[in-house]
Design a protein around this motif. Structure first.
Motif, mmCIF file in Angstrom:
data_model
loop_
_atom_site.group_PDB
_atom_site.id
_atom_site.type_symbol
_atom_site.label_atom_id
_atom_site.label_comp_id
_atom_site.label_asym_id
_atom_site.label_seq_id
_atom_site.Cartn_x
_atom_site.Cartn_y
_atom_site.Cartn_z
ATOM 1 N N VAL A 1 7.796 -1.798 -13.694
ATOM 2 C CA VAL A 1 7.419 -2.903 -12.816
ATOM 3 C C VAL A 1 6.210 -3.596 -13.445
ATOM 4 N N HIS A 2 6.319 -4.901 -13.662
ATOM 5 C CA HIS A 2 5.203 -5.663 -14.225
ATOM 6 C C HIS A 2 5.147 -7.037 -13.564
ATOM 7 N N ALA A 3 4.159 -7.833 -13.936
ATOM 8 C CA ALA A 3 4.006 -9.201 -13.425
ATOM 9 C C ALA A 3 3.619 -10.108 -14.579
ATOM 10 N N LYS A 4 4.500 -10.162 -15.569
ATOM 11 C CA LYS A 4 4.228 -10.932 -16.781
ATOM 12 C C LYS A 4 4.889 -12.301 -16.782
ATOM 13 N N TRP A 5 5.828 -12.510 -15.876
ATOM 14 C CA TRP A 5 6.614 -13.741 -15.905
ATOM 15 C C TRP A 5 6.552 -14.444 -14.557
ATOM 16 N N THR B 1 0.830 -1.205 0.000
ATOM 17 C CA THR B 1 0.000 0.000 0.000
ATOM 18 C C THR B 1 0.862 1.252 0.000
ATOM 19 N N ALA B 2 0.533 2.195 -0.890
ATOM 20 C CA ALA B 2 1.184 3.502 -0.887
ATOM 21 C C ALA B 2 0.539 4.335 0.218
ATOM 22 N N PRO B 3 1.245 4.675 1.283
ATOM 23 C CA PRO B 3 0.602 5.296 2.444
ATOM 24 C C PRO B 3 -0.005 6.669 2.168
ATOM 25 N N ARG B 4 0.548 7.420 1.251
ATOM 26 C CA ARG B 4 0.052 8.784 1.019
ATOM 27 C C ARG B 4 -1.325 8.792 0.353
ATOM 28 N N SER B 5 -1.662 7.736 -0.414
ATOM 29 C CA SER B 5 -2.952 7.693 -1.109
ATOM 30 C C SER B 5 -3.810 6.504 -0.715
ATOM 31 N N GLN B 6 -3.206 5.529 -0.009
ATOM 32 C CA GLN B 6 -3.869 4.261 0.331
ATOM 33 C C GLN B 6 -4.208 3.432 -0.899
ATOM 34 N N HIS B 7 -3.613 3.770 -2.035
ATOM 35 C CA HIS B 7 -3.774 2.918 -3.217
ATOM 36 C C HIS B 7 -2.849 1.709 -3.082
ATOM 37 N N ARG B 8 -3.332 0.566 -3.576
ATOM 38 C CA ARG B 8 -2.570 -0.670 -3.425
ATOM 39 C C ARG B 8 -2.028 -1.152 -4.764
ATOM 40 N N VAL B 9 -0.844 -1.725 -4.702
ATOM 41 C CA VAL B 9 -0.246 -2.296 -5.900
ATOM 42 C C VAL B 9 -1.161 -3.415 -6.416
ATOM 43 N N THR B 10 -1.432 -3.366 -7.710
ATOM 44 C CA THR B 10 -2.424 -4.242 -8.335
ATOM 45 C C THR B 10 -1.804 -4.925 -9.546
ATOM 46 N N ALA B 11 -1.990 -6.232 -9.655
ATOM 47 C CA ALA B 11 -1.544 -6.989 -10.831
ATOM 48 C C ALA B 11 -2.763 -7.407 -11.632
ATOM 49 N N GLN B 12 -2.816 -6.991 -12.885
ATOM 50 C CA GLN B 12 -3.940 -7.357 -13.740
ATOM 51 C C GLN B 12 -3.611 -8.607 -14.546
ATOM 52 N N SER B 13 -4.643 -9.166 -15.173
ATOM 53 C CA SER B 13 -4.481 -10.455 -15.845
ATOM 54 C C SER B 13 -3.494 -10.396 -17.005
ATOM 55 N N ASP B 14 -3.302 -9.203 -17.602
ATOM 56 C CA ASP B 14 -2.362 -9.085 -18.708
ATOM 57 C C ASP B 14 -0.926 -8.853 -18.246
ATOM 58 N N LEU C 1 10.416 -12.321 -3.072
ATOM 59 C CA LEU C 1 9.694 -12.242 -4.333
ATOM 60 C C LEU C 1 8.224 -12.084 -3.993
ATOM 61 N N PHE C 2 7.463 -11.509 -4.917
ATOM 62 C CA PHE C 2 6.038 -11.306 -4.699
ATOM 63 C C PHE C 2 5.280 -11.989 -5.838
ATOM 64 N N ARG C 3 4.526 -13.062 -5.495
ATOM 65 C CA ARG C 3 3.775 -13.829 -6.482
ATOM 66 C C ARG C 3 2.334 -13.359 -6.526
ATOM 67 N N ALA C 4 1.890 -12.920 -7.690
ATOM 68 C CA ALA C 4 0.537 -12.402 -7.861
ATOM 69 C C ALA C 4 -0.475 -13.537 -7.990
ATOM 70 N N TRP C 5 -1.737 -13.170 -8.019
ATOM 71 C CA TRP C 5 -2.828 -14.134 -8.148
ATOM 72 C C TRP C 5 -2.754 -14.919 -9.454
ATOM 73 N N THR C 6 -2.068 -14.370 -10.452
ATOM 74 C CA THR C 6 -1.915 -15.024 -11.751
ATOM 75 C C THR C 6 -0.828 -16.090 -11.739
ATOM 76 N N GLY C 7 -0.043 -16.154 -10.659
ATOM 77 C CA GLY C 7 1.118 -17.028 -10.616
ATOM 78 C C GLY C 7 2.382 -16.355 -11.111
ATOM 79 N N LYS C 8 2.257 -15.151 -11.673
ATOM 80 C CA LYS C 8 3.415 -14.378 -12.121
ATOM 81 C C LYS C 8 3.958 -13.558 -10.960
ATOM 82 N N ARG C 9 5.220 -13.148 -11.090
ATOM 83 C CA ARG C 9 5.873 -12.415 -10.007
ATOM 84 C C ARG C 9 6.188 -10.977 -10.406
ATOM 85 N N LEU C 10 6.159 -10.088 -9.416
ATOM 86 C CA LEU C 10 6.574 -8.715 -9.664
ATOM 87 C C LEU C 10 7.994 -8.718 -10.233
#
Length: 517
Positions: free
Chosen positions: A111-115, A48-61, A95-104
């Protein structure tokens, strides 16, 4: 998901397709205690980015952003310590594994989560704000993430709203991230025996197609009695395999709220087993030939999660034993690793073989990637008249534990180990009785891996002699198939018949056991 650290729910397998047990922990004092505990390997977290409370998000693509405040599955990451199990500490590489099984992944400044790689581009050094190297990192801590480039991740910075990048080596406000644990539920291992009954509920789940109405006896046929349930510590999804009223083998995938997410027909054979692979990116099903015709193969079916698209459907056969005309009712006939899928069941010796007319066990292995049968790793007929089989896999030791209960050779419940393609010579044995004609002391049971160790536990029903009620027994074993704690009766002094059962690990050497009385 559940782990040694968090326990939002434990889902033991069940042979009743419309029901499952949930272990729900809701005590407020336990929530507060867990919130103060350090994060650990395989915890599910938000960044979470504390200044905005927005959270890092990994999309399906594979794109990654910080545009939203949501706390859904797209914002959840499995925290993987490079060194494996243990508390998270400042200075650890993760390492950070997303819901897709891909990692940051940091590629340049992007920064992506394609692999799904686990290389340096996916590695981050955790730096605790105001802390020192070696300090434990608790939920709610402010951290910096240093990439392989030496730059630190910034999310939703004022000059690039919603973007996640790794541009500068600063330790500034733009680079601050708050690590939040997804679950603030207590550890299963910390629950008392008095709490557990109040936390168990039974949920009825509507099926997309009615279950088979045929409830015949033993043998190879579709039956209302055959239903297999699977859940994984790595996923909120859970799944069911059953034969519907038209005889189709159906896989149903439920989401974390128990709604039907997908359903898929995978064949018209009898269902025989269902497991997630260790990463929970695939479901693996076993369906039996079920035709009554000799030399009709069984099939492993590998399907993608969450789409349920069939990756491959491959036959699995024994050169000696066939499952076509007779096979026992098993709670689980398969176990799966990332590299191998194992079938362990039983059937009749094929016509023309030395054992024709007799019954024994099957142990065959498929390559998890290609579906090719690894015939040199198979080992059938470990037990003659093997009327009960069990198998389980522990990813921490990369070992399969295999059990056969026979009525003749041996008159015992015998455990052996299979690891990295080799059958280990050590074994554990619980002597029973048998009449060499299909009657024996051990009837039903299961094997499950430890939650936070390399070994296993097992439960089984044992009747000490003909006409005596079956009793529930429990034992633990090391990864090499030797007893850590020898089998012992669970409910001493009970006069009831106890059939089954099944079990789920709670962590710290504690187990939840289910059985039929």
């Amino acid at each position: 998901p559940f782990s040694a650290q968090t326990c939002p729910l434990v889902r033991p397998h069940t042979r009743t397709p419309m029901m499952r047990c949930w272990l729900l922990a809701i005590a407020g004092t336990a929530r507060a205690a867990l919130a103060a505990a350090a994060l650990a390997h395989e915890d599910v977290v938000y960044l979470t980015a504390p200044r905005s409370q927005h959270r890092v998000t990994a999309q399906s693509d594979g794109s990654v952003h910080a545009k939203w405040k949501h706390q859904g599955s797209w914002q959840r990451f499995a925290l993987e310590r490079r060194e494996g199990p243990g508390q998270l500490r400042s200075g650890d590489v993760v390492l950070f594994r997303a819901w897709t099984g891909k990692r940051l992944t940091v590629q340049g400044t992007d920064v992506h989560a394609k692999w799904s790689h686990e290389g340096s581009w996916q590695s981050f050094v955790v730096e605790l704000k105001g802390g020192e190297v070696g300090d434990a990192v608790a939920p709610g801590s402010t951290i910096f993430l240093k990439a392989h480039t030496g730059k630190r991740v910034d999310a939703d910075a004022p000059d690039s709203p919603g973007m996640v990048q790794a541009r500068w080596s600063h330790h500034g406000g733009w680079q601050e991230l708050v690590l939040e644990r997804h679950s603030v539920l207590p550890r299963c291992a910390d629950l008392t025996a008095e709490q557990i009954p109040d936390l168990l509920t039974v949920t009825a789940v509507p099926l997309p197609a009615a279950i088979s109405a045929a409830c015949g006896g033993s043998g190879v046929k579709t039956s209302c009695r055959h239903g297999f349930y699977a859940a994984s510590p790595q996923s909120d999804s859970h799944a069911l395999l059953y034969n519907d009223a038209e005889g189709r083998a159906m896989v149903v995938l439920f989401d974390g709220e128990d709604a039907v997410a997908q359903s898929k027909e995978i064949g018209t054979e009898e269902v025989r087993g269902l497991q997630f692979d260790p990463s929970a990116r695939h479901l693996v099903a076993l369906v039996s030939g079920g035709t009554g015709i000799q030399n009709s193969p069984s099939y492993f079916v590998k399907v993608h999660v969450p789409s349920l698209a069939i990756v491959w459907r491959k036959p699995v056969e024994s050169p000696v034993v066939g499952m076509e005309k007779w096979t026992p009712d098993n709670s689980d006939a398969i176990a799966v690793s990332e590299e191998r899928y194992v079938l362990h069941s039983a059937g009749l010796c094929r016509d023309g073989e030395w054992c024709a007319g007799h019954q024994g066990d099957i142990f065959q292995v498929l390559n998890a990637t290609t579906g090719e049968q690894l015939t040199d790793e198979g080992s059938d007929w470990s037990a003659s008249h093997s009327c009960k089989q069990m198998v389980g896999y522990n990813p921490r030791s990369d070992a399969f534990l295999v059990a056969n209960a026979g009525d003749a050779c041996p008159k015992a419940l015998q455990y052996t180990a299979f690891s990295r393609g080799a059958h280990l010579s050590m074994s554990a044995r619980f002597d029973t009785w048998g009449d060499a004609g299909g009657r024996q002391g051990v009837t039903q049971g299961a094997i499950e891996a430890e939650l936070d160790g390399e070994g296993f536990a097992t439960v089984f029903s044992f009747g000490p002699e003909v006409g005596e009620p079956d009793r529930l027994y429990f034992a633990t074993l090391f990864a090499n198939a030797t007893f850590a704690a020898a089998p012992r009766e669970v409910l001493l002094g009970s006069s009831s018949t106890q059939l089954g059962g099944n079990l789920a690990p709670l962590g710290a050497g504690r187990w939840l056991v289910a059985y039929t009385e």
